[in-house]
Motif scaffolding. Structure first.
Motif, PDB file in Angstrom:
ATOM      1  N   PRO A 173       0.727  -1.046   0.032  1.00  0.00           N
ATOM      2  CA  PRO A 173      -0.044  -0.291  -0.268  1.00  0.00           C
ATOM      3  C   PRO A 173       1.030   1.416  -0.302  1.00  0.00           C
ATOM      4  CG  PRO A 173      -0.231  -0.903   1.973  1.00  0.00           C
ATOM      5  CD  PRO A 173       0.644  -1.968   0.934  1.00  0.00           C
ATOM      6  N   TYR A 174       1.233   1.680  -0.973  1.00  0.00           N
ATOM      7  CA  TYR A 174       2.670   2.328  -1.202  1.00  0.00           C
ATOM      8  C   TYR A 174       1.672   4.002  -0.593  1.00  0.00           C
ATOM      9  CZ  TYR A 174       6.267   0.315  -2.844  1.00  0.00           C
ATOM     10  OH  TYR A 174       7.470  -2.179  -2.987  1.00  0.00           O
ATOM     11  N   GLY A 175      -0.186   4.352  -1.513  1.00  0.00           N
ATOM     12  CA  GLY A 175      -0.403   4.966  -1.166  1.00  0.00           C
ATOM     13  C   GLY A 175      -0.651   6.116   0.479  1.00  0.00           C
ATOM     14  N   ALA A 176      -1.203   4.081   0.847  1.00  0.00           N
ATOM     15  CA  ALA A 176      -1.685   4.348   2.130  1.00  0.00           C
ATOM     16  C   ALA A 176      -0.017   4.914   3.192  1.00  0.00           C
ATOM     17  CB  ALA A 176      -1.936   3.557   2.518  1.00  0.00           C
ATOM     18  N   PHE A 177       1.161   4.596   2.710  1.00  0.00           N
ATOM     19  CA  PHE A 177       2.437   4.987   2.960  1.00  0.00           C
ATOM     20  C   PHE A 177       2.576   5.999   3.428  1.00  0.00           C
ATOM     21  CE2 PHE A 177       4.163   0.162   2.826  1.00  0.00           C
ATOM     22  CZ  PHE A 177       3.697   0.103   3.786  1.00  0.00           C
ATOM     23  N   SER A 178       2.320   6.438   1.806  1.00  0.00           N
ATOM     24  CA  SER A 178       2.686   7.663   1.546  1.00  0.00           C
ATOM     25  C   SER A 178       1.532   8.493   2.016  1.00  0.00           C
ATOM     26  CB  SER A 178       2.618   8.323  -0.233  1.00  0.00           C
ATOM     27  OG  SER A 178       3.267   7.822  -1.042  1.00  0.00           O
ATOM     28  N   LEU A 179       0.769   8.647   2.312  1.00  0.00           N
ATOM     29  CA  LEU A 179      -0.184   9.359   3.587  1.00  0.00           C
ATOM     30  C   LEU A 179       0.091   9.765   5.101  1.00  0.00           C
ATOM     31  CD1 LEU A 179      -3.571   8.418   2.024  1.00  0.00           C
ATOM     32  CD2 LEU A 179      -2.595  11.063   2.064  1.00  0.00           C
ATOM     33  N   ILE A 180       0.937   7.825   5.442  1.00  0.00           N
ATOM     34  CA  ILE A 180       1.476   8.484   6.207  1.00  0.00           C
ATOM     35  C   ILE A 180       2.600   9.326   6.320  1.00  0.00           C
ATOM     36  CG2 ILE A 180       2.248   7.639   8.684  1.00  0.00           C
ATOM     37  CD1 ILE A 180       0.697   4.627   7.201  1.00  0.00           C
ATOM     38  N   MET A 181       3.531   9.456   5.690  1.00  0.00           N
ATOM     39  CA  MET A 181       5.153  10.222   6.291  1.00  0.00           C
ATOM     40  C   MET A 181       4.328  11.686   5.472  1.00  0.00           C
ATOM     41  SD  MET A 181       7.064   7.785   3.421  1.00  0.00           S
ATOM     42  CE  MET A 181       7.470   6.282   4.414  1.00  0.00           C
ATOM     43  N   LEU A 182       3.405  11.512   4.928  1.00  0.00           N
ATOM     44  CA  LEU A 182       3.047  13.207   4.621  1.00  0.00           C
ATOM     45  C   LEU A 182       3.117  14.004   5.137  1.00  0.00           C
ATOM     46  CD1 LEU A 182       2.978  14.631   2.082  1.00  0.00           C
ATOM     47  CD2 LEU A 182       0.920  14.651   1.917  1.00  0.00           C
ATOM     48  N   GLY A 183       2.228  13.288   6.555  1.00  0.00           N
ATOM     49  CA  GLY A 183       2.420  15.013   7.471  1.00  0.00           C
ATOM     50  C   GLY A 183       3.653  15.717   8.003  1.00  0.00           C
ATOM     51  N   PHE A 184       4.660  14.660   8.336  1.00  0.00           N
ATOM     52  CA  PHE A 184       5.877  15.267   8.523  1.00  0.00           C
ATOM     53  C   PHE A 184       6.688  15.976   7.474  1.00  0.00           C
ATOM     54  CE2 PHE A 184       4.833  10.434  10.390  1.00  0.00           C
ATOM     55  CZ  PHE A 184       5.389  10.720  11.644  1.00  0.00           C
ATOM     56  N   LEU A 185       6.850  15.590   6.291  1.00  0.00           N
ATOM     57  CA  LEU A 185       6.823  16.038   5.379  1.00  0.00           C
ATOM     58  C   LEU A 185       6.263  18.015   5.253  1.00  0.00           C
ATOM     59  CD1 LEU A 185       8.634  17.094   2.869  1.00  0.00           C
ATOM     60  CD2 LEU A 185       7.079  16.272   1.225  1.00  0.00           C
ATOM     61  N   VAL A 186       4.962  17.990   5.960  1.00  0.00           N
ATOM     62  CA  VAL A 186       4.402  19.428   5.685  1.00  0.00           C
ATOM     63  C   VAL A 186       5.305  19.945   7.165  1.00  0.00           C
ATOM     64  CG1 VAL A 186       2.808  20.589   5.990  1.00  0.00           C
ATOM     65  CG2 VAL A 186       2.458  18.326   4.365  1.00  0.00           C
ATOM     66  N   ASP A 187       4.757  19.606   8.538  1.00  0.00           N
ATOM     67  CA  ASP A 187       5.501  20.099   9.123  1.00  0.00           C
ATOM     68  C   ASP A 187       7.032  20.927   9.237  1.00  0.00           C
ATOM     69  OD1 ASP A 187       5.587  20.631  12.371  1.00  0.00           O
ATOM     70  OD2 ASP A 187       7.189  19.548  11.730  1.00  0.00           O
ATOM     71  N   VAL A 188       7.944  20.006   8.512  1.00  0.00           N
ATOM     72  CA  VAL A 188       9.203  20.257   8.174  1.00  0.00           C
ATOM     73  C   VAL A 188       9.079  21.435   7.119  1.00  0.00           C
ATOM     74  CG1 VAL A 188      11.936  19.013   6.935  1.00  0.00           C
ATOM     75  CG2 VAL A 188      10.739  17.676   8.855  1.00  0.00           C
ATOM     76  N   THR A 189       8.892  20.776   6.091  1.00  0.00           N
ATOM     77  CA  THR A 189       8.801  21.772   5.172  1.00  0.00           C
ATOM     78  C   THR A 189       8.684  23.287   5.556  1.00  0.00           C
ATOM     79  OG1 THR A 189       8.317  20.660   3.234  1.00  0.00           O
ATOM     80  CG2 THR A 189       7.537  22.737   2.809  1.00  0.00           C
ATOM     81  N   GLY A 190       7.381  23.505   6.686  1.00  0.00           N
ATOM     82  CA  GLY A 190       6.624  24.940   7.388  1.00  0.00           C
ATOM     83  C   GLY A 190       7.883  25.744   8.437  1.00  0.00           C
ATOM     84  N   ASN A 191       8.198  24.948   8.988  1.00  0.00           N
ATOM     85  CA  ASN A 191       9.797  25.363   9.215  1.00  0.00           C
ATOM     86  C   ASN A 191      10.451  25.667   8.244  1.00  0.00           C
ATOM     87  OD1 ASN A 191       9.625  25.158  12.555  1.00  0.00           O
ATOM     88  ND2 ASN A 191       8.814  22.990  11.582  1.00  0.00           N
ATOM     89  N   SER A 192      10.878  25.093   6.975  1.00  0.00           N
ATOM     90  CA  SER A 192      12.119  25.551   6.310  1.00  0.00           C
ATOM     91  C   SER A 192      11.215  26.575   5.416  1.00  0.00           C
ATOM     92  CB  SER A 192      12.398  24.475   5.271  1.00  0.00           C
ATOM     93  OG  SER A 192      12.550  23.453   5.494  1.00  0.00           O
ATOM     94  N   LEU A 193      10.743  27.219   5.395  1.00  0.00           N
ATOM     95  CA  LEU A 193       9.936  28.598   5.164  1.00  0.00           C
ATOM     96  C   LEU A 193       9.376  29.646   5.911  1.00  0.00           C
ATOM     97  CD1 LEU A 193       7.891  27.006   2.284  1.00  0.00           C
ATOM     98  CD2 LEU A 193       9.979  27.512   2.150  1.00  0.00           C
ATOM     99  N   ASP A 194       9.614  28.768   7.608  1.00  0.00           N
ATOM    100  CA  ASP A 194       9.218  30.053   8.308  1.00  0.00           C
ATOM    101  C   ASP A 194       7.720  30.028   8.201  1.00  0.00           C
ATOM    102  OD1 ASP A 194       9.985  31.497  10.224  1.00  0.00           O
ATOM    103  OD2 ASP A 194       9.840  33.258   9.256  1.00  0.00           O
TER     104      ASP A 194
END
Length: 221
Positions: free
Chosen positions: A75-96
């Motif tokens: 289920p690569y799609g489900a894995f991607s959704l699980i991981m996506l929130g962490f990317l959003v959080d880190v990107t939010g910090n990177s872009l201040d």
């Protein structure tokens, strides 16, 4: 030898890309000198914790499911959704964005819980019946994870920090938003799995009038 089946809705490189982008930004935040927006945000701990949390569900799924049922699609799609929130959080910090947008933190607690619990629900929700129990299971799990996340934030940032005056209200708000996001995720999971169940029933017995009716009208239980 028959190659392993995969989730045709999502290629394998999508969760890999999300993981790489997240780790790359965490590494920059930890080791790039003189970037003020990364200061005092425990990026060293995140560099260890985030990849482990992102890989936890895929690792458990592989050990618990794939080893017993090699034919099960990944289920690569489900894995991607699980991981996506962490990317959003880190990107939010990177872009201040946490400091420049007052609503960004609240939005993250809602939207990221939608991503996380939709991914988890798609993996574990299939055997759960009836549909309302599936929704409540996803929402309840999301509420538990929201509480656990807030405990982690309190231990890491708040207990010896300067945010004690607003911590109670902020924690209640974040837990509420996370739970509401999980509830929405439960409804999405129910809709997606119900649609798959109807499609599977129709494929197994295309002459079944109930399957035909459900497929046409989208009725659910």
């Amino acid at each position: 030898m028959t190659p392993p089946r995969t989730d045709r809705r999502c290629p394998f490189w999508v969760p890999v890309l999300i993981l790489v982008l997240t780790i790359g930004q965490l590494a920059v935040a930890e080791w790039a000198p003189g970037i003020e927006r990364f200061a005092d945000k425990a990026f060293g701990a995140r560099l260890i914790a985030y990849p482990l949390m992102m890989l936890l569900v895929p690792a458990v799924w592989w050990l618990a499911v794939k080893r017993r049922r090699p034919e099960e699609p990944v289920p690569y799609g489900a894995f991607s959704l699980i991981m996506l929130g962490f990317l959003v959080d880190v990107t939010g910090n990177s872009l201040d964005l946490y400091d420049s947008l007052t609503w960004w933190d609240d939005m993250n607690h809602f939207v990221n819980w939608v991503f996380l619990l939709t991914g988890i629900g798609l993996i574990i929700g299939g055997p759960v019946r009836p549909g309302w129990a599936r929704v409540l299971m996803v929402a309840g799990l999301g509420a538990m994870l929201a509480i656990g996340w807030e405990l982690g934030e309190w231990y890491t940032f708040i207990r010896h920090g300067t945010e004690l005056d607003t911590a109670y209200e902020d924690t209640l708000g974040d837990e509420t938003l996370g739970t509401l996001g999980a509830l929405l995720a439960g409804l999405v999971v129910q809709a997606v799995l119900r649609r798959r169940e109807v499609a599977t029933t129709h494929e197994e017995d295309p002459a079944d009038p109930v399957a035909r009716l459900s497929g046409v009208t989208g009725e659910s239980t």
